[in-house]
Write an enzyme that holds these catalytic residues in place. Structure first.
Site, PDB file in Angstrom:
ATOM      1  N   HIS A 211      -7.219  -5.694  -0.223  1.00  0.00           N
ATOM      2  CA  HIS A 211      -6.218  -4.760  -0.284  1.00  0.00           C
ATOM      3  C   HIS A 211      -5.071  -5.511   0.631  1.00  0.00           C
ATOM      4  O   HIS A 211      -5.040  -5.643   1.951  1.00  0.00           O
ATOM      5  CB  HIS A 211      -6.502  -3.333   0.640  1.00  0.00           C
ATOM      6  CG  HIS A 211      -5.426  -2.223   0.451  1.00  0.00           C
ATOM      7  ND1 HIS A 211      -4.913  -1.932  -0.811  1.00  0.00           N
ATOM      8  CD2 HIS A 211      -4.974  -1.773   1.371  1.00  0.00           C
ATOM      9  CE1 HIS A 211      -4.237  -1.026  -0.334  1.00  0.00           C
ATOM     10  NE2 HIS A 211      -4.160  -0.864   0.847  1.00  0.00           N
TER      11      HIS A 211
ATOM     12  N   ASP B 212      -9.318  -5.189  -4.999  1.00  0.00           N
ATOM     13  CA  ASP B 212      -8.737  -4.179  -3.933  1.00  0.00           C
ATOM     14  C   ASP B 212      -9.634  -2.996  -3.768  1.00  0.00           C
ATOM     15  O   ASP B 212      -9.766  -2.461  -4.731  1.00  0.00           O
ATOM     16  CB  ASP B 212      -7.340  -3.887  -4.359  1.00  0.00           C
ATOM     17  CG  ASP B 212      -6.628  -2.790  -3.397  1.00  0.00           C
ATOM     18  OD1 ASP B 212      -7.531  -2.386  -2.575  1.00  0.00           O
ATOM     19  OD2 ASP B 212      -5.394  -2.656  -3.365  1.00  0.00           O
TER      20      ASP B 212
ATOM     21  N   ILE C  91     -15.386 -15.063  -7.926  1.00  0.00           N
ATOM     22  CA  ILE C  91     -14.275 -14.571  -8.230  1.00  0.00           C
ATOM     23  C   ILE C  91     -14.141 -13.924  -9.844  1.00  0.00           C
ATOM     24  O   ILE C  91     -14.408 -14.866 -10.792  1.00  0.00           O
ATOM     25  CB  ILE C  91     -12.899 -15.237  -8.025  1.00  0.00           C
ATOM     26  CG1 ILE C  91     -12.678 -15.738  -6.499  1.00  0.00           C
ATOM     27  CG2 ILE C  91     -11.625 -14.483  -8.362  1.00  0.00           C
ATOM     28  CD1 ILE C  91     -11.714 -16.635  -6.091  1.00  0.00           C
TER      29      ILE C  91
ATOM     30  N   SER D 244       0.743  -1.179  -0.105  1.00  0.00           N
ATOM     31  CA  SER D 244      -0.111   0.067   0.182  1.00  0.00           C
ATOM     32  C   SER D 244       0.971   1.317   0.002  1.00  0.00           C
ATOM     33  O   SER D 244       1.650   1.443  -0.993  1.00  0.00           O
ATOM     34  CB  SER D 244      -0.904   0.208   1.088  1.00  0.00           C
ATOM     35  OG  SER D 244      -2.011   1.038   1.009  1.00  0.00           O
TER      36      SER D 244
ATOM     37  N   ASP E  60     -14.555 -15.776 -16.833  1.00  0.00           N
ATOM     38  CA  ASP E  60     -13.374 -16.597 -16.619  1.00  0.00           C
ATOM     39  C   ASP E  60     -13.627 -18.119 -16.752  1.00  0.00           C
ATOM     40  O   ASP E  60     -12.982 -19.070 -16.550  1.00  0.00           O
ATOM     41  CB  ASP E  60     -12.657 -16.393 -15.289  1.00  0.00           C
ATOM     42  CG  ASP E  60     -13.436 -16.529 -14.086  1.00  0.00           C
ATOM     43  OD1 ASP E  60     -14.592 -17.196 -14.127  1.00  0.00           O
ATOM     44  OD2 ASP E  60     -13.007 -16.043 -13.004  1.00  0.00           O
TER      45      ASP E  60
ATOM     46  N   ASP F  60     -19.014 -12.889 -13.394  1.00  0.00           N
ATOM     47  CA  ASP F  60     -18.289 -14.064 -12.652  1.00  0.00           C
ATOM     48  C   ASP F  60     -18.132 -15.197 -13.796  1.00  0.00           C
ATOM     49  O   ASP F  60     -16.904 -15.722 -13.585  1.00  0.00           O
ATOM     50  CB  ASP F  60     -19.260 -14.712 -11.549  1.00  0.00           C
ATOM     51  CG  ASP F  60     -18.648 -15.715 -10.502  1.00  0.00           C
ATOM     52  OD1 ASP F  60     -17.084 -15.984 -10.892  1.00  0.00           O
ATOM     53  OD2 ASP F  60     -19.166 -16.237  -9.591  1.00  0.00           O
TER      54      ASP F  60
HETATM   55 CA   LIG Z   1     -14.919 -16.820 -11.848  1.00  0.00          CA
END
Ligand SMILES: [Ca+2]
Ligand SMILES: *[C@@H]1O[C@H](CO)[C@@H](O)[C@H](O)[C@H]1NC(C)=O
Ligand SMILES: *[C@@H]1O[C@H](CO)[C@@H](O)[C@H](O)[C@H]1NC(C)=O
Ligand SMILES: *[C@@H]1O[C@H](CO)[C@@H](O)[C@H](O)[C@H]1NC(C)=O
Ligand SMILES: *[C@@H]1O[C@H](CO)[C@@H](O)[C@H](O)[C@H]1NC(C)=O
Ligand SMILES: *[C@@H]1O[C@H](CO)[C@@H](O)[C@H](O)[C@H]1NC(C)=O
Ligand SMILES: *[C@@H]1O[C@H](CO)[C@@H](O)[C@H](O)[C@H]1NC(C)=O
Ligand SMILES: *[C@@H]1O[C@H](CO)[C@@H](O)[C@H](O)[C@H]1NC(C)=O
Ligand SMILES: *[C@@H]1O[C@H](CO)[C@@H](O)[C@H](O)[C@H]1NC(C)=O
Ligand SMILES: *[C@@H]1O[C@H](CO)[C@@H](O)[C@H](O)[C@H]1NC(C)=O
Length: 520
Positions: free
Chosen positions: A447, A409, A275, A192, A269, A266
């Site tokens: 973060h 983040d 994620i 940071s 990917d 989502d």
């Molecule tokens: Ca995903």
């Protein structure tokens, strides 16, 4: 076999095994202890006063000076603790501590700070010494909050570039005096603000460190601060619970937004796991949850749709130039998002504006806008911006740089770390920086540490330490500097035995049907 050790576990191992094996128990401890305590009188270093020297033979809760009491930590390894102050000018001073472990591998570790901090980093002193570095951390030139900056340009200079430098110069002299031989290699670890400090060290003092691990860096600092202030302004900050701005979204509505973001992005990917591997590819459309037909439940008013659209759009200046990349879709679900969207102006922005830019302790930044950017740029206190791609001096002296950034983040956009990479690449006319600079993007991480997925890989502020360079970015740096082996990937771990291979930019993290792999 590689095992994940909680930090306290490493601590017990090193105390029980190493101290007894290497120094043969109590007698050796005593000689180590008297050698340590002698430093109180034998150290004579320029501009430096030794405040206290103590020998910590066993895990101890150290008492912390100044206003940062809450960070008191247990020391992990038997060590000599040296507390000192360096006068940097007649109106500024850096308080610091050197932790010198009995079992030293010849390595120096300089540490950074967080936010506008003001606090010695005991967690990472503990971490560094557990891996047998001689570690030094400072208060960054002031105690506690940013209020100290007001009308004190030299204190700002310590914060912007000097504290980490004097910590390295004086710290290495203390290490040499204690062990009777100079530091073999020197490293830096921070996240940071600490990531920005590490970047600044490479730019301004390229000789200070052989290897710099600088995470989630607050580079382009003034723009990052204005951008965060603008995030708060987009939801009407400052606003009150009694009469909230129509732009404001209460926490429950943010959950609706986050669910819709995942619904839209989502799966990009290939895995529905909560994620978003590449948030820059998420073209989120909040209109999908705009209230229709008298429905006012779990939906956004047109004004709130506009707030959300602003948040997920890059910040452009009055002449249309990019000021700072956009907020990453997905990051709004991190628990720290309230710092931006809770109704107050982001506190770092407010303090930096009050105490370093405007010198007005009553400023509210209620009218902060991109119109203010030229003023913040022109003042740029202490040269804090840290947005310069010329790392040639650091590269030419053989320096190595590792950086990483969580894709979720909520404080500093990970897209800015790509932007920094591209700036360095253009400035040095190098299409790839692989020979000295590598950026790892960490899907799901918030973060600096924590979050979803596998956000634990031995970075600053991480609390699960694997003693292997494949899984530990600090040890990976040691391999690079001392063994010439650069890390191609870093393996992270996380809750529920999660494991994921993290990729270096511009490689991509791609699902191959079984696991995520890195592809060029
Ligand atoms: Ca995903
Ligand atoms: C550092 O500054 C303080 C306060 O001005 C002064 O008392 C002290 O002697 C100085 N120490 C050194 C080593 O210059
Ligand atoms: C030095 O540290 C010891 C042990 O923590 C403490 O008892 C003592 O008061 C300290 N001395 C000063 C001058 O701070
Ligand atoms: C340090 O303090 C914590 C919290 O007060 C306590 O639980 C722990 O036992 C202490 N550790 C040592 C080594 O004294
Ligand atoms: C000591 O402080 C003076 C300014 O007060 C500075 O010029 C000098 O470089 C400092 N020395 C070291 C070793 O930092
Ligand atoms: C980590 O492993 C190395 C050998 O690979 C060993 O020398 C060192 O003591 C270990 N460190 C800890 C903290 O267990
Ligand atoms: C505020 O003070 C700093 C020095 O602490 C100075 O650089 C800056 O120009 C001042 N700001 C204004 C608006 O005068
Ligand atoms: C209101 O709109 C939201 C968002 O489109 C939807 O999830 C919710 O089910 C709607 N509620 C009703 C009662 O139609
Ligand atoms: C913000 O701007 C409004 C209208 O432009 C003005 O009335 C108000 O005084 C300003 N507030 C501050 C704190 O500058
Ligand atoms: C996916 O990658 C893993 C790890 O490299 C490999 O073991 C596996 O065979 C790959 N699967 C496919 C379908 O390519």
């Amino acid at each position: 076999m590689i095992s994940v050790l909680h930090r306290t576990r490493i601590m017990h191992l090193s105390i029980a095994v190493l101290a007894a094996a290497i120094f043969g128990g109590a007698t050796a401890d005593q000689s180590q202890s008297s050698q340590c305590l002698a430093l109180q009188h034998t150290l004579h270093l320029e501009n430096t006063t030794i405040l206290n020297v103590t020998y910590l033979a066993a895990p101890t809760n150290v008492s912390t000076p100044g206003t940062c009491q809450s960070t008191a930590q247990v020391s992990a390894a038997p060590l000599c603790r040296v507390q000192f102050v360096i006068n940097t000018t007649s109106t500024s001073a850096v308080h610091a501590e050197a932790w010198l472990p009995d079992t030293w591998f010849g390595r120096f570790l300089g540490l950074g700070n967080g936010e506008l901090g003001g606090c010695v980093d005991y967690n990472n002193l503990d971490y560094g010494t557990s891996l047998h570095f001689a570690a030094v951390s400072s208060d960054n030139g002031h105690d506690g909050s940013g209020a100290a900056f007001l009308h004190h340009p030299e204190i700002i200079n310590d914060f912007a570039f000097r504290a980490v430098h004097v910590e390295a110069v004086i710290g290495k002299e203390i290490v040499r005096a204690y062990y009777g031989r100079p530091v073999a290699k020197s490293y830096y670890l921070g996240c940071s603000t600490g990531g920005r400090q590490g970047t600044q060290a490479a730019l301004k003092f390229p000789e200070d460190f052989d290897g710099i691990v600088a995470g989630s860096p607050a580079t382009d600092f003034n723009h990052a601060a204005v951008w965060q202030g603008m995030m708060s302004r987009y939801v009407g900050a400052p606003t009150s619970a009694v009469a909230p701005s129509p732009k404001f979204l209460p926490p429950a509505l943010w959950s609706v937004v986050s669910a819709e973001i995942l619904r839209q992005c989502d799966g990009l990917d290939g895995v529905l796991d909560g994620i978003i591997t590449e948030p820059d590819e998420c073209d989120f459309r909040p209109e999908a949850i705009q209230c229709t037909g008298g429905n006012t439940t779990d939906c956004l008013t047109p004004t709130q749709v506009e707030s959300v659209q602003n948040i997920f759009t890059p910040l452009f200046g009055v002449d249309g130039q990019l000021i700072y990349p956009r907020y990453s879709p997905g990051a709004e679900a991190d628990p720290s998002q309230f710092l931006s969207f809770g109704g107050d102006i982001f506190s770092l922005t407010l303090d930096w504006g009050r105490f370093a830019i405007l010198n007005d302790t009553t400023a509210t930044l209620a009218n902060l806008s991109v119109q203010d950017v030229p003023l913040w740029d022109s003042i740029n206190p202490g040269g804090i911006a840290t947005f310069n791609g010329d790392l040639s001096a650091f590269r030419n002296r053989g320096g190595k740089f590792l950086t990483y950034h969580g894709r979720r983040d909520p404080i500093i956009s990970s897209t800015n770390s790509k932007r920094m990479y591209d700036l360095i690449s253009h400035t040095l006319s190098l299409p790839s920086l692989d020979d000295f600079y590598r950026l790892f993007l960490i899907p799901g991480m918030g973060h600096c540490s924590g979050g979803l997925g596998a956000p634990s890989f031995g970075q600053a502020n991480d609390f699960n330490v694997v003693n292997a360079s494949s899984h530990n970015i600090l040890l990976a740096m040691v391999d690079w500097v001392e063994g010439g082996v650069a890390p191609d990937t870093i393996i992270g771990s996380g809750a529920n035995n999660a494991v994921r291979t993290h990729c270096r930019y511009p490689w991509r993290s791609v699902f191959n049907g079984t696991v995520f792999v890195c592809e060029e």
